[in-house]
Design a protein around this motif. Sequence first.
Motif, PDB file in Angstrom:
ATOM      1  N   ASN A   6       0.624  -1.348   0.261  1.00 15.18           N
ATOM      2  CA  ASN A   6       0.025   0.307   0.285  1.00 15.18           C
ATOM      3  C   ASN A   6       0.583   1.413  -0.215  1.00 15.18           C
ATOM      4  OD1 ASN A   6      -2.134  -1.397  -0.445  1.00 15.18           O
ATOM      5  ND2 ASN A   6      -2.920  -1.185   2.248  1.00 15.18           N
ATOM      6  N   SER A   7       1.566   0.410   0.845  1.00 12.82           N
ATOM      7  CA  SER A   7       2.883   2.027   0.766  1.00 12.82           C
ATOM      8  C   SER A   7       3.501   3.089  -0.104  1.00 12.82           C
ATOM      9  CB  SER A   7       3.519   2.549   2.011  1.00 12.82           C
ATOM     10  OG  SER A   7       4.603   1.549   1.531  1.00 12.82           O
ATOM     11  N   GLY A   8       3.930   1.856  -1.049  1.00 15.78           N
ATOM     12  CA  GLY A   8       4.822   1.960  -2.482  1.00 15.78           C
ATOM     13  C   GLY A   8       3.422   2.292  -3.588  1.00 15.78           C
ATOM     14  N   ALA A   9       2.323   2.132  -3.458  1.00 16.10           N
ATOM     15  CA  ALA A   9       1.582   2.372  -4.318  1.00 16.10           C
ATOM     16  C   ALA A   9       0.933   3.818  -3.918  1.00 16.10           C
ATOM     17  CB  ALA A   9      -0.093   1.075  -3.939  1.00 16.10           C
ATOM     18  N   PHE A  10       1.230   4.156  -3.085  1.00 15.44           N
ATOM     19  CA  PHE A  10       0.619   5.093  -2.639  1.00 15.44           C
ATOM     20  C   PHE A  10       1.931   6.181  -3.066  1.00 15.44           C
ATOM     21  CE2 PHE A  10       0.803   9.319  -0.248  1.00 15.44           C
ATOM     22  CZ  PHE A  10      -0.231   9.226  -0.026  1.00 15.44           C
ATOM     23  N   THR A  11       3.275   5.925  -3.053  1.00 13.21           N
ATOM     24  CA  THR A  11       4.301   6.396  -4.050  1.00 13.21           C
ATOM     25  C   THR A  11       4.328   6.748  -4.977  1.00 13.21           C
ATOM     26  OG1 THR A  11       5.743   4.769  -3.249  1.00 13.21           O
ATOM     27  CG2 THR A  11       5.172   6.761  -1.708  1.00 13.21           C
ATOM     28  N   PHE A  12       3.356   5.410  -5.642  1.00 13.46           N
ATOM     29  CA  PHE A  12       3.774   5.697  -7.130  1.00 13.46           C
ATOM     30  C   PHE A  12       2.527   6.764  -7.299  1.00 13.46           C
ATOM     31  CE2 PHE A  12       2.531   3.516 -10.796  1.00 13.46           C
ATOM     32  CZ  PHE A  12       4.027   3.873 -11.955  1.00 13.46           C
ATOM     33  N   GLY A  13       1.360   6.660  -7.230  1.00 10.33           N
ATOM     34  CA  GLY A  13       0.189   7.375  -7.386  1.00 10.33           C
ATOM     35  C   GLY A  13       0.868   8.673  -7.615  1.00 10.33           C
ATOM     36  N   SER A  14       0.965   8.991  -6.497  1.00 15.70           N
ATOM     37  CA  SER A  14       1.627  10.733  -6.095  1.00 15.70           C
ATOM     38  C   SER A  14       2.727  10.767  -6.572  1.00 15.70           C
ATOM     39  CB  SER A  14       2.261  10.908  -4.924  1.00 15.70           C
ATOM     40  OG  SER A  14       2.978  12.345  -4.111  1.00 15.70           O
ATOM     41  N   LEU A  15       3.431  10.155  -7.144  1.00 22.50           N
ATOM     42  CA  LEU A  15       4.753  10.349  -8.192  1.00 22.50           C
ATOM     43  C   LEU A  15       3.932  10.721  -9.961  1.00 22.50           C
ATOM     44  CD1 LEU A  15       7.766  10.898  -9.027  1.00 22.50           C
ATOM     45  CD2 LEU A  15       7.721   8.362  -9.359  1.00 22.50           C
ATOM     46  N   LEU A  16       2.848  10.030 -10.529  1.00 32.85           N
ATOM     47  CA  LEU A  16       2.253   9.795 -10.973  1.00 32.85           C
ATOM     48  C   LEU A  16       1.847  11.222 -11.617  1.00 32.85           C
ATOM     49  CD1 LEU A  16       1.746   8.273 -14.145  1.00 32.85           C
ATOM     50  CD2 LEU A  16       0.004   7.543 -13.068  1.00 32.85           C
ATOM     51  N   VAL A  17       0.867  11.372 -10.155  1.00 34.38           N
ATOM     52  CA  VAL A  17       0.146  12.218  -9.991  1.00 34.38           C
ATOM     53  C   VAL A  17       0.360  14.048 -10.375  1.00 34.38           C
ATOM     54  CG1 VAL A  17      -1.659  13.986  -8.865  1.00 34.38           C
ATOM     55  CG2 VAL A  17      -1.956  11.626  -9.615  1.00 34.38           C
ATOM     56  N   SER A  18       1.655  13.722 -10.023  1.00 33.23           N
ATOM     57  CA  SER A  18       2.503  14.863 -10.009  1.00 33.23           C
ATOM     58  C   SER A  18       3.166  15.095 -11.176  1.00 33.23           C
ATOM     59  CB  SER A  18       4.194  15.047  -8.888  1.00 33.23           C
ATOM     60  OG  SER A  18       3.668  14.824  -7.961  1.00 33.23           O
ATOM     61  N   ALA A  19       3.626  14.104 -11.749  1.00 31.47           N
ATOM     62  CA  ALA A  19       4.517  14.187 -13.502  1.00 31.47           C
ATOM     63  C   ALA A  19       3.190  14.662 -14.419  1.00 31.47           C
ATOM     64  CB  ALA A  19       4.833  12.882 -13.850  1.00 31.47           C
ATOM     65  N   VAL A  20       1.729  14.246 -13.943  1.00 32.59           N
ATOM     66  CA  VAL A  20       1.298  14.480 -14.907  1.00 32.59           C
ATOM     67  C   VAL A  20       0.879  15.931 -14.954  1.00 32.59           C
ATOM     68  CG1 VAL A  20      -1.832  14.395 -15.247  1.00 32.59           C
ATOM     69  CG2 VAL A  20       0.057  12.515 -15.148  1.00 32.59           C
ATOM     70  N   ALA A  21       0.217  16.620 -13.312  1.00 24.33           N
ATOM     71  CA  ALA A  21       0.276  18.362 -13.037  1.00 24.33           C
ATOM     72  C   ALA A  21       1.589  18.766 -13.902  1.00 24.33           C
ATOM     73  CB  ALA A  21       0.171  18.381 -11.727  1.00 24.33           C
ATOM     74  N   LEU A  22       2.983  18.115 -13.909  1.00 22.97           N
ATOM     75  CA  LEU A  22       4.390  19.450 -14.237  1.00 22.97           C
ATOM     76  C   LEU A  22       4.037  18.876 -15.873  1.00 22.97           C
ATOM     77  CD1 LEU A  22       6.712  20.326 -14.012  1.00 22.97           C
ATOM     78  CD2 LEU A  22       8.035  17.629 -14.298  1.00 22.97           C
ATOM     79  N   VAL A  23       3.741  17.590 -16.921  1.00 30.33           N
ATOM     80  CA  VAL A  23       3.705  18.315 -18.162  1.00 30.33           C
ATOM     81  C   VAL A  23       2.610  18.971 -18.234  1.00 30.33           C
ATOM     82  CG1 VAL A  23       2.223  16.701 -19.811  1.00 30.33           C
ATOM     83  CG2 VAL A  23       4.170  15.568 -18.338  1.00 30.33           C
ATOM     84  N   VAL A  24       1.673  19.044 -17.404  1.00 29.60           N
ATOM     85  CA  VAL A  24       0.125  19.908 -18.384  1.00 29.60           C
ATOM     86  C   VAL A  24       0.527  21.326 -17.831  1.00 29.60           C
ATOM     87  CG1 VAL A  24      -2.001  20.624 -17.436  1.00 29.60           C
ATOM     88  CG2 VAL A  24      -1.641  18.338 -17.658  1.00 29.60           C
ATOM     89  N   GLY A  25       1.312  21.396 -16.499  1.00 30.87           N
ATOM     90  CA  GLY A  25       1.789  22.629 -16.287  1.00 30.87           C
ATOM     91  C   GLY A  25       2.213  23.585 -17.630  1.00 30.87           C
ATOM     92  N   LEU A  26       3.574  22.065 -18.215  1.00 25.34           N
ATOM     93  CA  LEU A  26       4.653  23.044 -18.892  1.00 25.34           C
ATOM     94  C   LEU A  26       3.815  23.354 -20.525  1.00 25.34           C
ATOM     95  CD1 LEU A  26       7.431  20.266 -18.069  1.00 25.34           C
ATOM     96  CD2 LEU A  26       7.776  23.013 -17.980  1.00 25.34           C
ATOM     97  N   ALA A  27       3.068  22.235 -20.884  1.00 26.42           N
ATOM     98  CA  ALA A  27       1.830  22.762 -21.536  1.00 26.42           C
ATOM     99  C   ALA A  27       1.483  24.014 -21.471  1.00 26.42           C
ATOM    100  CB  ALA A  27       0.955  21.441 -21.665  1.00 26.42           C
ATOM    101  N   LEU A  28       0.919  24.226 -20.988  1.00 25.90           N
ATOM    102  CA  LEU A  28      -0.355  25.145 -20.826  1.00 25.90           C
ATOM    103  C   LEU A  28       1.178  26.067 -20.193  1.00 25.90           C
ATOM    104  CD1 LEU A  28      -3.279  26.530 -19.832  1.00 25.90           C
ATOM    105  CD2 LEU A  28      -2.371  25.977 -17.376  1.00 25.90           C
ATOM    106  N   TRP A  29       2.138  27.226 -19.806  1.00 26.22           N
ATOM    107  CA  TRP A  29       3.127  27.790 -19.964  1.00 26.22           C
ATOM    108  C   TRP A  29       3.599  27.169 -21.223  1.00 26.22           C
ATOM    109  CZ3 TRP A  29       8.297  27.365 -21.096  1.00 26.22           C
ATOM    110  CH2 TRP A  29       8.966  29.035 -21.125  1.00 26.22           C
ATOM    111  N   PHE A  30       3.467  26.261 -22.115  1.00 23.53           N
ATOM    112  CA  PHE A  30       4.282  26.609 -24.013  1.00 23.53           C
ATOM    113  C   PHE A  30       2.960  28.133 -24.475  1.00 23.53           C
ATOM    114  CE2 PHE A  30       3.952  25.194 -27.928  1.00 23.53           C
ATOM    115  CZ  PHE A  30       5.154  25.849 -28.664  1.00 23.53           C
ATOM    116  N   PHE A  31       1.932  27.429 -23.836  1.00 20.68           N
ATOM    117  CA  PHE A  31       1.083  28.175 -25.293  1.00 20.68           C
ATOM    118  C   PHE A  31       0.741  29.147 -24.846  1.00 20.68           C
ATOM    119  CE2 PHE A  31      -0.680  23.510 -26.191  1.00 20.68           C
ATOM    120  CZ  PHE A  31      -0.106  23.664 -27.891  1.00 20.68           C
ATOM    121  N   VAL A  32       0.306  29.612 -23.369  1.00 20.04           N
ATOM    122  CA  VAL A  32       0.584  30.662 -22.986  1.00 20.04           C
ATOM    123  C   VAL A  32       2.008  31.372 -23.305  1.00 20.04           C
ATOM    124  CG1 VAL A  32       0.252  32.695 -21.119  1.00 20.04           C
ATOM    125  CG2 VAL A  32      -1.259  30.242 -21.735  1.00 20.04           C
TER     126      VAL A  32
END
Length: 94
Positions: A6-32
Amino acid sequence: MNEVLNSGAFTFGSLLVSAVALVVGLALWFFVNRSSSRINEQIALLEALLEQQKRQNALLRRLCEANEPEKSAGETAAKKTPQDEDIIRLIAER
């Protein structure tokens, strides 16, 4: 054993959400950023166009004044009407 998975899945999920948020943020910054630079270029072009139109209007005004037939002071005073005084001579800007 359950706690380790459970603790391993939690850190992996948290890492995945952070990576997706970073990619979306960079894409948004690029277009703006891209749209901002294009808008700045358009503003610069519009300012240059306005300056050229002002110069053209000044040249046209001088040309019109140079081509006017000269009138004596008596004729201009006699022909002026109150309506003439209200009219402002303008060359319309585009």
